[in-house]
Write a protein that holds these residues in place. Structure first.
Motif, PDB file in Angstrom:
ATOM      1  N   LEU A  86       0.864  -1.178   0.000  1.00  0.00           N
ATOM      2  CA  LEU A  86       0.000   0.000   0.000  1.00  0.00           C
ATOM      3  C   LEU A  86       0.902   1.230   0.000  1.00  0.00           C
ATOM      4  O   LEU A  86       1.560   1.513   1.006  1.00  0.00           O
ATOM      5  N   ARG A  87       0.915   1.903  -1.098  1.00  0.00           N
ATOM      6  CA  ARG A  87       1.673   3.136  -1.199  1.00  0.00           C
ATOM      7  C   ARG A  87       0.764   4.279  -0.773  1.00  0.00           C
ATOM      8  O   ARG A  87      -0.324   4.449  -1.323  1.00  0.00           O
ATOM      9  N   MET A  88       1.201   5.059   0.205  1.00  0.00           N
ATOM     10  CA  MET A  88       0.379   6.128   0.760  1.00  0.00           C
ATOM     11  C   MET A  88       1.102   7.458   0.576  1.00  0.00           C
ATOM     12  O   MET A  88       2.197   7.650   1.120  1.00  0.00           O
ATOM     13  N   ASN A  89       0.499   8.325  -0.182  1.00  0.00           N
ATOM     14  CA  ASN A  89       1.080   9.650  -0.439  1.00  0.00           C
ATOM     15  C   ASN A  89       0.252  10.738   0.226  1.00  0.00           C
ATOM     16  O   ASN A  89      -0.933  10.549   0.522  1.00  0.00           O
ATOM     17  N   ASN A  90       0.891  11.866   0.439  1.00  0.00           N
ATOM     18  CA  ASN A  90       0.208  13.038   0.983  1.00  0.00           C
ATOM     19  C   ASN A  90      -0.598  12.678   2.235  1.00  0.00           C
ATOM     20  O   ASN A  90      -1.792  12.964   2.337  1.00  0.00           O
ATOM     21  N   LEU A  91       0.059  12.049   3.162  1.00  0.00           N
ATOM     22  CA  LEU A  91      -0.609  11.596   4.381  1.00  0.00           C
ATOM     23  C   LEU A  91      -1.084  12.773   5.224  1.00  0.00           C
ATOM     24  O   LEU A  91      -0.457  13.840   5.238  1.00  0.00           O
ATOM     25  N   ASN A  92      -2.187  12.565   5.907  1.00  0.00           N
ATOM     26  CA  ASN A  92      -2.690  13.560   6.838  1.00  0.00           C
ATOM     27  C   ASN A  92      -3.048  12.891   8.167  1.00  0.00           C
ATOM     28  O   ASN A  92      -3.013  11.657   8.281  1.00  0.00           O
ATOM     29  N   ALA A  93      -3.391  13.689   9.142  1.00  0.00           N
ATOM     30  CA  ALA A  93      -3.635  13.168  10.490  1.00  0.00           C
ATOM     31  C   ALA A  93      -4.756  12.140  10.515  1.00  0.00           C
ATOM     32  O   ALA A  93      -4.757  11.221  11.344  1.00  0.00           O
ATOM     33  N   ASP A  94      -5.710  12.261   9.619  1.00  0.00           N
ATOM     34  CA  ASP A  94      -6.821  11.300   9.575  1.00  0.00           C
ATOM     35  C   ASP A  94      -6.388   9.917   9.105  1.00  0.00           C
ATOM     36  O   ASP A  94      -7.151   8.959   9.215  1.00  0.00           O
ATOM     37  N   ASP A  95      -5.176   9.812   8.573  1.00  0.00           N
ATOM     38  CA  ASP A  95      -4.675   8.510   8.139  1.00  0.00           C
ATOM     39  C   ASP A  95      -4.000   7.747   9.272  1.00  0.00           C
ATOM     40  O   ASP A  95      -3.561   6.609   9.084  1.00  0.00           O
ATOM     41  N   THR A  96      -3.899   8.366  10.419  1.00  0.00           N
ATOM     42  CA  THR A  96      -3.306   7.701  11.582  1.00  0.00           C
ATOM     43  C   THR A  96      -4.129   6.490  11.980  1.00  0.00           C
ATOM     44  O   THR A  96      -5.364   6.536  11.980  1.00  0.00           O
ATOM     45  N   GLY A  97      -3.439   5.404  12.322  1.00  0.00           N
ATOM     46  CA  GLY A  97      -4.131   4.206  12.759  1.00  0.00           C
ATOM     47  C   GLY A  97      -3.243   2.984  12.624  1.00  0.00           C
ATOM     48  O   GLY A  97      -2.100   3.081  12.168  1.00  0.00           O
TER      49      GLY A  97
END
Length: 119
Positions: free
Chosen positions: A81-92
Motif C-alpha cells: 500500500l503506497r500512501m502519499n500526501n498523508l494527513n492526520a486522519d490517516d493515523t491508525g
C-alpha cells in the motif's frame, strides 16, 4: 507462522509518504482477494483499499482515493500500500487481510502495523 505479516509503518509528518507491505505465507496466494484496513483507537475498523485476485481490479475508500495505491506481487506473495500526501486522519493501525476466491469474509488477517501522522 503467521499467514500475513505487515511492515512499513512509522511516524511521519503530514504530507509525507509511506509504503506498507504485507508478506503472506498462503498457498495459492494468487487466488486471494487482498485488502488493507485501518483502525484508530476507539473507532471501528475501516476498509481502505482492495485488489482482486483476477484482473486485478483495484478499489479504494473515498477518503484515500488518489493518494493511496494498492498493488500485489504474486511471485513474492506480497501486497503493498503506497500512501502519499498523508494527513492526520490517516493515523491508525493498518491491517492486511486475505479473502479466498468466492468467499464473502476475510479468512486471514495480519497483526497490523502502526502509522502515525503528525500535523
Amino acid at each position: 507462522q503467521a499467514a500475513l505479516v505487515e511492515s512499513g509503518g512509522g511516524l511521519v509528518q503530514a504530507g509525507d509518504s509511506l509504503r506498507l507491505s504485507c508478506k503472506a505465507s498462503l498457498s495459492n496466494f494468487d487466488l486471494y482477494d487482498l485488502s488493507w484496513f485501518r483502525q484508530y483507537p476507539g473507532k471501528e475498523r475501516e476498509w481502505v483499499a482492495g485488489i482482486s485476485w483476477r484482473g486485478p481490479i483495484r478499489k479504494y475508500a473515498e477518503s484515500v482515493e488518489g493518494r493511496f495505491t494498492i498493488s500485489r506481487d504474486n511471485g513474492q506473495r506480497m501486497v503493498h500500500l503506497r500512501m502519499n500526501n498523508l494527513n492526520a486522519d490517516d493515523t491508525g493501525v493498518y491491517f492486511c487481510a486475505a479473502r479466498a476466491r468466492g468467499r464473502d469474509e476475510y479468512s486471514y488477517w495480519g497483526q497490523g502495523t502502526q502509522v502515525i501522522v503528525s500535523s
